[in-house]
Write a protein that holds these residues in place. Structure first.
Motif, short mmCIF file in Angstrom:
data_model
loop_
_atom_site.label_atom_id
_atom_site.label_comp_id
_atom_site.label_asym_id
_atom_site.label_seq_id
_atom_site.Cartn_x
_atom_site.Cartn_y
_atom_site.Cartn_z
N GLU A 99 -5.47 2.57 0.94
CA GLU A 99 -5.51 1.51 1.94
C GLU A 99 -6.17 2.13 3.35
O GLU A 99 -7.17 1.54 3.89
CB GLU A 99 -4.58 0.88 2.31
N GLU A 100 -5.68 3.40 3.50
CA GLU A 100 -6.29 3.84 4.81
C GLU A 100 -7.45 4.29 4.95
O GLU A 100 -8.26 4.35 6.04
CB GLU A 100 -5.52 5.17 5.29
N ASP A 140 0.93 -1.27 -0.01
CA ASP A 140 -0.14 0.10 -0.12
C ASP A 140 0.89 1.39 0.05
O ASP A 140 2.11 1.24 0.41
CB ASP A 140 -1.00 -0.09 1.07
N HIS A 144 3.64 2.93 5.16
CA HIS A 144 3.31 2.43 3.87
C HIS A 144 4.62 2.86 2.78
O HIS A 144 4.47 2.43 1.62
CB HIS A 144 1.83 3.20 3.48
N CYS A 168 2.17 5.06 9.14
CA CYS A 168 1.61 3.79 9.16
C CYS A 168 2.71 2.87 8.44
O CYS A 168 2.59 1.68 8.27
CB CYS A 168 0.31 3.56 8.46
N HIS A 199 2.94 -6.04 6.80
CA HIS A 199 2.80 -4.61 7.44
C HIS A 199 4.05 -4.64 8.35
O HIS A 199 4.29 -5.52 9.07
CB HIS A 199 1.75 -4.45 8.25
NI NI Z 1 -1.01 0.47 7.52
#
Ligand code: NI
Length: 394
Positions: free
Chosen positions: A134-135, A75, A102, A100, A159
């Motif tokens: 994705e978020e 992502d 990504h 996050c 992840h």
């Molecule tokens: Ni994430």
């Protein structure tokens, strides 16, 4: 380490990651990010299609022509957060941050592309999915609508995770991410003068009753052995201190790891909200706004991921996740259609606790780029050997 990983490629992945980190783009705006992805793929001679599902990129690396694809997914989007890490390559945009990881996901998948494109005898072709949005839980569905899973036999993703030190890969059988359903409750009461409450139906009172009532769903209705969450994140009502609010809007989310728990949570929020309305003569409506399915790794696919992870990280560095992750991950949309496995890449520097994902101080140990790229390279080979038709075998 099972894969030779030269310093020059690692340096390049760090450079790409820092560049993306400095220029984060929110869901559906990943235009510059996609350009950087394409530029890297061009340098390595990897063929791709861009502007897929608006800002997505799909690259393909050839393998045995009669085999279906092994898909790998990263992502690319950032979050609406103002960065406070103080890093020299911190975001140059207020209110946008790769909080996050990504940026790291995108960089490690590019690393995998660089490793895979050198292979001359891949047992199955590999499709690399660089996914937007994705978020907001929308990107995976859009990529699927645009053919991301056509002729795909298996899909792998992962992840970064600060709960594990760098070098570890968590491969788990069964649930790894919760389902999420966001909902809205609208309360239609009757506005009135604050001094004459008997002339109205107070939507704030009904709303607070609903907020309190639904706290009992997880504590009283769901088996405590099955993780679940009910949260109201938004309560919007009223205009002035001396006016009784005629309407109120509540928005929240439910999380679960099993379908029956998920259905129960949604049905109970609906039931209690409507019942609270009846209690006070208010008209209440309940609607589900958006949903993401849970992510649950089938054991046979997790076994393939485990073999690849052990090859890269060593036997002692591959472990399962022990605590349920109630976060959402739209990778579940792919896994509703093809078998797959979603892993966690340890990204915490040993001895440092770090900051959680979605925090303004979140950061990753960049050594994870090497681990992630090598893992994807390995899992594409191992899964390819499983999905490819075996020549000469009756
Ligand atoms: Ni994430």
């Amino acid at each position: 380490m099972g894969t030779a990983f030269e310093a020059s490629l690692f340096d390049e992945l760090v450079t790409v990651r820092r560049d993306l980190h400095q220029h984060p783009e929110l869901s559906w705006d990943e235009v510059r990010t996609a350009e950087r992805v394409c530029a890297f793929l061009d340098r390595y001679g990897v063929s791709y299609r861009n502007a897929i599902g608006r800002t997505g990129v799909i690259a393909e690396i050839p393998g045995a022509t009669d085999a279906p694809f092994v898909a790998l997914r990263a992502d690319m989007d950032a979050l609406p957060i103002t960065e406070e890490t103080g890093l020299p390559f911190a975001s140059i945009h207020d209110g946008r941050m790769h909080a996050c990881g990504h940026d790291a996901h995108t960089s490690m998948l590019l690393g995998a592309a660089a490793l895979l494109v050198r292979e001359r005898n891949l047992p199955a072709p590999v499709r690399l999915i660089f996914q937007p949005a994705e978020e907001v839980g929308e990107g995976a569905q859009e990529m699927i609508r645009n053919g991301a899973l056509t002729d795909v036999a298996m899909i792998f993703g992962g992840h970064v995770d600060r709960h594990f030190t760098t070098g570890k890969i968590a491969v788990t059988d069964g649930p790894v991410n919760a389902s999420t359903d966001s909902f809205r409750i609208t309360i239609h009461g009757e506005g009135a003068h604050a001094a004459r409450p008997h002339e109205g139906i107070d939507a704030v009172v009904v709303g607070t009753l609903i907020v309190s009532a639904i706290q009992t769903i997880v504590s009283r209705e769901v088996n405590p052995a099955h993780p679940s969450v009910v949260t109201i994140g938004r309560f919007d009502a009223g205009t002035a201190p001396n006016v009784i609010a005629g309407t109120a809007v509540l928005e929240g989310t439910v999380r679960a790891q099993e379908a029956d728990v998920r259905n129960h949570l949604i049905a109970s929020v609906d039931r209690m909200a409507l019942a609270a309305g009846h209690l006070h003569g208010a008209h209440v409506t309940f609607e589900v706004l958006s949903s993401t399915p849970p992510v649950s790794n089938p054991v046979d696919v997790a076994d393939i991921a485990r073999v690849a992870a052990k090859e890269i990280a060593g036997d002692d560095n591959v472990c399962p996740m022990e605590i349920a992750n109630m976060g959402a991950e739209d990778f579940g949309n792919y896994m509703q259609l093809v078998p797959g496995c979603y892993v966690r890449f340890g990204s915490r520097v040993a001895g440092k606790e770090g900051y959680p994902a979605h925090s303004s101080r979140f950061d990753v140990d960049e050594d994870v780029l090497r681990i992630g790229a090598a893992y994807y390279h390995a899992v594409a080979r191992h899964a390819g050997a499983v999905v490819a038709p075996r020549a000469g075998v009756e």
